[in-house]
Design a protein around this motif. Structure first.
Motif, PDB file in Angstrom:
ATOM      1  N   GLU A 148      -6.808  12.803  -6.845  1.00  0.00           N
ATOM      2  CA  GLU A 148      -7.776  13.889  -6.998  1.00  0.00           C
ATOM      3  C   GLU A 148      -8.262  14.388  -5.632  1.00  0.00           C
ATOM      4  OE1 GLU A 148      -8.530  15.644  -9.451  1.00  0.00           O
ATOM      5  OE2 GLU A 148      -7.705  14.488 -11.120  1.00  0.00           O
ATOM      6  N   GLU A 149      -8.455  13.483  -4.696  1.00  0.00           N
ATOM      7  CA  GLU A 149      -8.862  13.884  -3.349  1.00  0.00           C
ATOM      8  C   GLU A 149      -7.799  14.754  -2.701  1.00  0.00           C
ATOM      9  OE1 GLU A 149     -10.644  14.369   0.363  1.00  0.00           O
ATOM     10  OE2 GLU A 149     -11.498  13.807  -1.582  1.00  0.00           O
ATOM     11  N   ALA A 150      -6.532  14.379  -2.844  1.00  0.00           N
ATOM     12  CA  ALA A 150      -5.454  15.185  -2.275  1.00  0.00           C
ATOM     13  C   ALA A 150      -5.349  16.533  -2.971  1.00  0.00           C
ATOM     14  CB  ALA A 150      -4.131  14.424  -2.386  1.00  0.00           C
ATOM     15  N   ARG A 151      -5.580  16.558  -4.291  1.00  0.00           N
ATOM     16  CA  ARG A 151      -5.491  17.803  -5.053  1.00  0.00           C
ATOM     17  C   ARG A 151      -6.575  18.804  -4.666  1.00  0.00           C
ATOM     18  NH1 ARG A 151      -3.391  18.619 -10.077  1.00  0.00           N
ATOM     19  NH2 ARG A 151      -5.451  19.038 -10.966  1.00  0.00           N
ATOM     20  N   TYR A 152      -7.626  18.345  -4.049  1.00  0.00           N
ATOM     21  CA  TYR A 152      -8.656  19.258  -3.542  1.00  0.00           C
ATOM     22  C   TYR A 152      -8.064  20.188  -2.484  1.00  0.00           C
ATOM     23  CZ  TYR A 152     -12.871  20.876  -1.143  1.00  0.00           C
ATOM     24  OH  TYR A 152     -13.838  21.660  -0.558  1.00  0.00           O
ATOM     25  N   PRO A 209       0.818  -1.220   0.000  1.00  0.00           N
ATOM     26  CA  PRO A 209       0.000   0.000   0.000  1.00  0.00           C
ATOM     27  C   PRO A 209       0.849   1.266   0.000  1.00  0.00           C
ATOM     28  CG  PRO A 209       0.119  -0.878   2.211  1.00  0.00           C
ATOM     29  CD  PRO A 209       0.821  -1.872   1.335  1.00  0.00           C
ATOM     30  N   VAL A 210       0.221   2.341  -0.526  1.00  0.00           N
ATOM     31  CA  VAL A 210       0.842   3.657  -0.482  1.00  0.00           C
ATOM     32  C   VAL A 210      -0.138   4.625   0.184  1.00  0.00           C
ATOM     33  CG1 VAL A 210       2.220   3.240  -2.553  1.00  0.00           C
ATOM     34  CG2 VAL A 210      -0.045   4.304  -2.780  1.00  0.00           C
ATOM     35  N   PHE A 211       0.402   5.756   0.607  1.00  0.00           N
ATOM     36  CA  PHE A 211      -0.441   6.813   1.156  1.00  0.00           C
ATOM     37  C   PHE A 211      -0.322   8.037   0.270  1.00  0.00           C
ATOM     38  CE2 PHE A 211      -0.044   3.960   4.661  1.00  0.00           C
ATOM     39  CZ  PHE A 211      -1.252   4.067   5.333  1.00  0.00           C
ATOM     40  N   VAL A 212      -1.465   8.528  -0.168  1.00  0.00           N
ATOM     41  CA  VAL A 212      -1.529   9.693  -1.045  1.00  0.00           C
ATOM     42  C   VAL A 212      -1.963  10.881  -0.195  1.00  0.00           C
ATOM     43  CG1 VAL A 212      -2.559  10.670  -3.120  1.00  0.00           C
ATOM     44  CG2 VAL A 212      -2.124   8.205  -2.979  1.00  0.00           C
ATOM     45  N   LYS A 213      -1.210  11.966  -0.258  1.00  0.00           N
ATOM     46  CA  LYS A 213      -1.510  13.103   0.619  1.00  0.00           C
ATOM     47  C   LYS A 213      -1.148  14.429  -0.041  1.00  0.00           C
ATOM     48  CE  LYS A 213       1.132  11.371   3.822  1.00  0.00           C
ATOM     49  NZ  LYS A 213       1.911  11.161   5.078  1.00  0.00           N
ATOM     50  N   ALA A 247      -0.332  20.228   3.618  1.00  0.00           N
ATOM     51  CA  ALA A 247      -1.512  20.246   4.478  1.00  0.00           C
ATOM     52  C   ALA A 247      -1.212  19.378   5.683  1.00  0.00           C
ATOM     53  CB  ALA A 247      -2.753  19.738   3.738  1.00  0.00           C
ATOM     54  N   GLY A 248      -2.018  19.525   6.727  1.00  0.00           N
ATOM     55  CA  GLY A 248      -1.820  18.747   7.941  1.00  0.00           C
ATOM     56  C   GLY A 248      -3.127  18.149   8.423  1.00  0.00           C
ATOM     57  N   SER A 249      -3.108  17.654   9.666  1.00  0.00           N
ATOM     58  CA  SER A 249      -4.280  17.032  10.290  1.00  0.00           C
ATOM     59  C   SER A 249      -4.851  15.900   9.457  1.00  0.00           C
ATOM     60  CB  SER A 249      -5.372  18.077  10.567  1.00  0.00           C
ATOM     61  OG  SER A 249      -4.952  18.985  11.548  1.00  0.00           O
ATOM     62  N   SER A 250      -4.010  15.288   8.615  1.00  0.00           N
ATOM     63  CA  SER A 250      -4.404  14.160   7.759  1.00  0.00           C
ATOM     64  C   SER A 250      -5.511  14.521   6.779  1.00  0.00           C
ATOM     65  CB  SER A 250      -4.833  12.950   8.605  1.00  0.00           C
ATOM     66  OG  SER A 250      -3.757  12.502   9.400  1.00  0.00           O
ATOM     67  N   LEU A 251      -5.672  15.818   6.482  1.00  0.00           N
ATOM     68  CA  LEU A 251      -6.662  16.238   5.494  1.00  0.00           C
ATOM     69  C   LEU A 251      -6.272  15.725   4.111  1.00  0.00           C
ATOM     70  CD1 LEU A 251      -7.159  19.940   6.639  1.00  0.00           C
ATOM     71  CD2 LEU A 251      -8.906  18.157   6.690  1.00  0.00           C
ATOM     72  N   GLY A 252      -7.231  15.108   3.435  1.00  0.00           N
ATOM     73  CA  GLY A 252      -7.001  14.658   2.070  1.00  0.00           C
ATOM     74  C   GLY A 252      -6.103  13.454   1.933  1.00  0.00           C
ATOM     75  N   VAL A 253      -5.830  12.757   3.023  1.00  0.00           N
ATOM     76  CA  VAL A 253      -4.924  11.610   2.981  1.00  0.00           C
ATOM     77  C   VAL A 253      -5.731  10.321   2.748  1.00  0.00           C
ATOM     78  CG1 VAL A 253      -3.181  10.286   4.217  1.00  0.00           C
ATOM     79  CG2 VAL A 253      -3.302  12.767   4.524  1.00  0.00           C
ATOM     80  N   THR A 254      -5.254   9.500   1.833  1.00  0.00           N
ATOM     81  CA  THR A 254      -5.937   8.248   1.508  1.00  0.00           C
ATOM     82  C   THR A 254      -4.925   7.112   1.457  1.00  0.00           C
ATOM     83  OG1 THR A 254      -7.503   9.458   0.104  1.00  0.00           O
ATOM     84  CG2 THR A 254      -7.428   7.061  -0.154  1.00  0.00           C
ATOM     85  N   ARG A 255      -5.278   6.004   2.073  1.00  0.00           N
ATOM     86  CA  ARG A 255      -4.497   4.781   1.904  1.00  0.00           C
ATOM     87  C   ARG A 255      -4.981   4.088   0.636  1.00  0.00           C
ATOM     88  NH1 ARG A 255      -2.753  -0.275   5.589  1.00  0.00           N
ATOM     89  NH2 ARG A 255      -3.032  -1.892   4.018  1.00  0.00           N
ATOM     90  N   TYR A 288      -4.771   6.674  10.997  1.00  0.00           N
ATOM     91  CA  TYR A 288      -5.120   7.790  11.872  1.00  0.00           C
ATOM     92  C   TYR A 288      -5.437   9.024  11.031  1.00  0.00           C
ATOM     93  CZ  TYR A 288      -4.727  10.728  16.072  1.00  0.00           C
ATOM     94  OH  TYR A 288      -4.968  11.606  17.113  1.00  0.00           O
ATOM     95  N   ASP A 289      -6.666   9.070  10.490  1.00  0.00           N
ATOM     96  CA  ASP A 289      -7.050  10.162   9.610  1.00  0.00           C
ATOM     97  C   ASP A 289      -7.716  11.287  10.404  1.00  0.00           C
ATOM     98  OD1 ASP A 289      -9.512   9.102  10.257  1.00  0.00           O
ATOM     99  OD2 ASP A 289     -10.060   8.540   8.204  1.00  0.00           O
ATOM    100  N   PHE A 290      -8.294  12.276   9.697  1.00  0.00           N
ATOM    101  CA  PHE A 290      -8.877  13.441  10.361  1.00  0.00           C
ATOM    102  C   PHE A 290      -9.967  13.035  11.343  1.00  0.00           C
ATOM    103  CE2 PHE A 290     -11.772  16.987  10.810  1.00  0.00           C
ATOM    104  CZ  PHE A 290     -10.927  18.083  10.938  1.00  0.00           C
ATOM    105  N   ASP A 291     -10.862  12.136  10.920  1.00  0.00           N
ATOM    106  CA  ASP A 291     -11.952  11.730  11.810  1.00  0.00           C
ATOM    107  C   ASP A 291     -11.435  11.007  13.044  1.00  0.00           C
ATOM    108  OD1 ASP A 291     -13.908  12.849  10.239  1.00  0.00           O
ATOM    109  OD2 ASP A 291     -14.314  11.007   9.112  1.00  0.00           O
ATOM    110  N   ALA A 292     -10.425  10.173  12.871  1.00  0.00           N
ATOM    111  CA  ALA A 292      -9.858   9.473  14.021  1.00  0.00           C
ATOM    112  C   ALA A 292      -9.240  10.448  15.013  1.00  0.00           C
ATOM    113  CB  ALA A 292      -8.815   8.464  13.563  1.00  0.00           C
ATOM    114  N   LYS A 293      -8.726  11.558  14.507  1.00  0.00           N
ATOM    115  CA  LYS A 293      -8.109  12.552  15.381  1.00  0.00           C
ATOM    116  C   LYS A 293      -9.136  13.381  16.125  1.00  0.00           C
ATOM    117  CE  LYS A 293      -3.793  13.270  12.816  1.00  0.00           C
ATOM    118  NZ  LYS A 293      -2.965  14.218  12.042  1.00  0.00           N
TER     119      LYS A 293
END
Length: 359
Positions: free
Chosen positions: A204-208, A176-180, A184-192, A255-260
């Motif tokens: 595309e989610e990260a580019r938002y 797996p990779v993580f796209v971010k 940006a911080g707080s794991s905004l736009g980060v996807t596994r 540990y994404d935004f919602d988890a935080k």
């Protein structure tokens, strides 16, 4: 004739801002306002709305704490609109509690340098490097510090040749990779992403959040954090005991935004982290090395991976980490013997003894 009492140091807290971490910044300010030593400091709370309007805020900050039905927001109704910091009156030191772009990235630090106003935290260059994960990793690697493999996705390349990006990721990284977002911080736009089928949507989610994106190699290890605090009088930076955030979910959930920040989150913090002594010491050493590599000052939180073999790999540095009383930065220092109010005072005093300008 009696001597008049010494004037308290006037501290301007600047928070909110135009980034996606606006609400987290407001919550950070709420924590500092509640804990700051009012016997030593006069507090001037200045909020910045999402549209960039500056507001001399009213209230004690409790309205910006996390935990309500919605995330806190700074608006022009939060206080009295002002055109500049000068309208707020004399300020001895600024505590810029801004997370993300337009605050943590060197922008407000440059403004304060031009104005000759002392401030808490990293300077212009260190803030900019710490915010941009591409250049952060380049600096770390240039100092011989261990980082995981990654691919940078720049706007023009993705817009004109997306297939080339996909090919590079497939050739250079292992899922797996993580796209971010790169900045940006707080794991905004980060996807596994576990395979190629989800890669384009994740980019595309990260580019938002940021037109420049990083695709990072997943590391099979524990996510460990360490808090760093600048030294007084030219002394070396200090590292806290390491901490760990444990997410009580399926192992594939990170540990994404919602988890935080979500009220329903089942994530919990452990400080000190349960690590062998030699590994914990290596985490602390590497945290200080990362702090000094980018030229940070004041405070930073350094995030690393610890593999099953005990290897420590740098993930990133945050030059203005979450700073509420329950944030990992604060909790790690509390576990090291520095309570929150004392930590706030120490950061203000570090800023007061440091000159602006070249140093």
């Amino acid at each position: 004739m009696t001597d008049s009492p010494a004037r308290k140091t006037r501290v301007a807290l600047i928070f909110g801002g135009r980034s996606g971490e606006h609400s987290i910044s407001a919550a950070t300010a709420a924590g500092v306002m509640k804990a700051i030593d009012r016997e030593a400091y006069d507090v001037l709370p200045i909020g910045i709305s999402r549209e960039g309007e500056w507001v001399l805020a009213s209230g004690d900050g409790s309205q910006w704490q996390l935990g309500g039905a919605s995330l806190p927001e700074i608006t022009t109704e939060s206080g009295t609109a002002i055109e500049s910091l000068a309208e707020a009156g004399p300020v001895d030191v600024v505590f810029p509690l801004l997370h993300g772009p337009y605050g943590e990235d060197g922008t407000i630090q440059g403004l304060l340098e031009l104005a000759g106003v002392p401030y808490v935290g990293a300077g212009v260059l260190a803030s900019a490097v710490g915010m941009d994960k591409q250049y952060m990793k380049l600096v770390f690697a240039g100092h011989g510090l261990p980082v995981a493999p990654y691919v940078v996705v720049k706007p023009r390349e993705w817009e004109q040749r997306p297939s080339r990006v996909i090919d590079r990721v497939q050739a250079e990284l292992v899922f797996p990779v993580f796209v971010k977002p790169a900045r940006a911080g707080s794991s905004l736009g980060v996807t596994r992403v576990d395979d190629l089928t989800g890669l384009a949507d994740a980019i595309e989610e990260a580019r938002y959040h940021d037109p420049k994106v990083l695709v990072e190699q997943g590391v099979d290890g524990r996510e460990i954090e360490c808090a760093v605090l600048g030294g007084r009088g030219g002394a070396a930076p200090r590292a806290s005991v390491p901490g760990e955030i444990v997410v009580d979910h399926d192992a594939d959930v990170f540990y994404d935004f919602d988890a935080k920040y979500a009220a329903s989150s089942t994530a919990r913090t452990e400080a000190p982290a349960d690590l062998p002594d030699d590994v914990a010491e290596r985490v602390r050493e590497l945290a200080v090395e990362a702090f000094e590599a980018i030229g940070a000052e004041g405070l930073s939180r350094v995030d690393v991976f610890v593999t099953s073999a005990g290897d420590v790999i740098l993930n990133e540095i945050n030059t203005m980490p979450g700073f509420t009383p329950i944030s990992m930065y604060s909790k790690m220092w509390e576990a090291t013997g520095v309570p929150y109010t004392e930590l706030v005072s120490e950061l203000i005093e570090l800023a007061r003894e440091r000159p602006t300008g070249l140093r």
